[in-house]
Design an enzyme around this catalytic site. Structure first.
Site, PDB file in Angstrom:
ATOM      1  N   LYS A 296       4.933  -9.897   9.142  1.00  9.05           N
ATOM      2  CA  LYS A 296       4.352  -8.813   9.934  1.00  9.05           C
ATOM      3  C   LYS A 296       2.833  -8.935   9.934  1.00  9.05           C
ATOM      4  CE  LYS A 296       3.567  -4.698  11.696  1.00  9.05           C
ATOM      5  NZ  LYS A 296       2.736  -3.925  10.825  1.00  9.05           N
TER       6      LYS A 296
ATOM      7  N   HIS B 138       9.139  -3.380   3.683  1.00  7.07           N
ATOM      8  CA  HIS B 138       8.804  -3.612   2.269  1.00  7.07           C
ATOM      9  C   HIS B 138      10.062  -3.892   1.457  1.00  7.07           C
ATOM     10  CE1 HIS B 138       5.582  -0.630   3.560  1.00  7.07           C
ATOM     11  NE2 HIS B 138       4.836  -1.632   3.136  1.00  7.07           N
TER      12      HIS B 138
ATOM     13  N   GLY C 225       4.969 -10.268   3.944  1.00  2.00           N
ATOM     14  CA  GLY C 225       5.681 -10.194   5.214  1.00  2.00           C
ATOM     15  C   GLY C 225       4.956 -10.956   6.318  1.00  2.00           C
TER      16      GLY C 225
ATOM     17  N   MET D 218       0.839  -1.203   0.000  1.00  2.71           N
ATOM     18  CA  MET D 218       0.000   0.000   0.000  1.00  2.71           C
ATOM     19  C   MET D 218       0.874   1.253   0.000  1.00  2.71           C
ATOM     20  SD  MET D 218      -3.452  -0.913   1.981  1.00  2.71           S
ATOM     21  CE  MET D 218      -2.913  -0.626   3.636  1.00  2.71           C
ATOM     22  N   GLY D 219       2.155   1.085  -0.264  1.00  2.00           N
ATOM     23  CA  GLY D 219       3.039   2.248  -0.399  1.00  2.00           C
ATOM     24  C   GLY D 219       3.540   2.789   0.921  1.00  2.00           C
TER      25      GLY D 219
ATOM     26  N   ARG E 282       2.107   2.792   9.385  1.00  2.00           N
ATOM     27  CA  ARG E 282       1.239   3.457  10.370  1.00  2.00           C
ATOM     28  C   ARG E 282       2.027   4.026  11.550  1.00  2.00           C
ATOM     29  NH1 ARG E 282      -2.865  -0.637   8.674  1.00  2.00           N
ATOM     30  NH2 ARG E 282      -4.609   0.571   7.840  1.00  2.00           N
TER      31      ARG E 282
END
Ligand code: AMP
Length: 284
Positions: A153, A41, A151, A34-35, A191
């Site tokens: 994550k 990433h 990931g 999602m950038g 986030r």
């Protein structure tokens, strides 16, 4: 390795380029994002570059995986920085479509899943994985990757994608990659940028709890409830933290599980102020 990065905004543009690569016999790796890219990433992109001839990164804030009260509007975006990171990491193409390119008028087909989405984030965010499965399905059809990188994550998401690929007979190898953390332990996340200085400190309660839980299990504890109790205690000691969930599940099916007698995922979601953060560890 770095080269000239191609930027595509249309489905047709990506399909044409990937089609050429496939005809030339190249193996295509794919990293959906999602950038607002960070080193988490980047580790996925670097691994994809290592294992494939061409790498496609998608940058798309997928509206249908956000709930009505979630942070779709405020989600951080910086396409120029994302492209620079992709280029210096060796990706070949960035796919960054507008929402209308992915969800044209009359869009009405969704991919949904029962079993693996019943707990954890699937419980807290009831429409989230339907949005994830739908967009990843579309992206797989557009990019036609040989391998796709996700990931740990987002461990439940990784399990969900593995199930989707198996259930729908998709010819994509799904590769899971370890969590990348800040030096103080906080799992890297787009986030994290929402956090004030005070909240950034409070957010360390997540990685502290994860570390404590992991160590208990490594030291031989097999009672999952005792592990979770310890972890909850650590998070509850932080005044700015509010637990969404602290759970142990089977790693393959994401069903609640109480004993460490098979591969398990211990996963947490915690609000720090208004920001919801997740972290986890997997015990294979
Ligand atoms: P997102 O942009 O948050 O949708 O994430 C895109 C991909 O990057 C997902 O497969 C995530 O699991 C992965 N990812 C995000 N943060 C991390 C991290 N700290 N370590 C490893 N992978 C990550």
């Amino acid at each position: 390795m770095s080269g000239t990065l191609q930027i595509e905004r249309t489905v047709a543009g990506v399909k044409q380029q990937v089609g050429e690569w496939k005809r030339a016999g190249y193996r295509v790796g794919f990293v959906p994002t999602m950038g607002y890219l960070h080193e988490g990433h980047q580790s996925l992109i670097a691994r994809a570059v290592e294992e494939n001839d061409k790498v496609v990164v998608s940058v798309f804030v997928n509206p249908i995986q956000f709930g009505p009260k979630e942070d779709l509007e405020s989600y951080p975006r910086d396409l120029d920085a994302d492209c620079a990171l992709c280029e210096r990491t060796g990706a070949s193409l960035v796919f960054c479509p507008e929402v209308a390119e992915m969800y044209g008028e009359g869009f009405s087909t969704y991919v949904d899943m029962d079993l693996v989405t019943a707990e954890l984030c699937g419980k807290s965010r009831p429409t989230h994985f339907r949005g994830v499965c739908t967009v990843v399905n579309k992206l797989f059809h557009i990019v036609m990757p040989d391998r796709a990188y996700f990931g740990e994550k987002d461990a439940q998401q990784l399990a969900v994608i593995r199930h989707m690929v198996r259930d729908l007979n998709m010819d994509v190898a799904v590769v899971g990659c370890p969590i990348v953390r800040e030096t103080d332990g906080l799992a890297k996340s787009s986030r994290n940028t929402y956090l004030s200085d005070r909240e950034r400190q409070a957010a360390l309660a997540l990685s502290r709890a994860i570390k404590a839980g992991r160590e208990m299990i490594e030291d031989g504890e097999t009672d999952g409830d005792l592990v979770l109790e310890k972890m909850r205690g650590i998070i509850e000691a932080e005044p700015l933290a509010k637990i969404d969930y602290v759970e142990m599940v089977r790693w393959d099916t994401i069903e609640i599980h109480h004993r460490v007698d098979c591969p398990v995922l211990v996963a947490i979601a915690v609000f720090i102020g208004k920001t919801r953060l997740i972290d986890n560890f997997i015990r294979e």
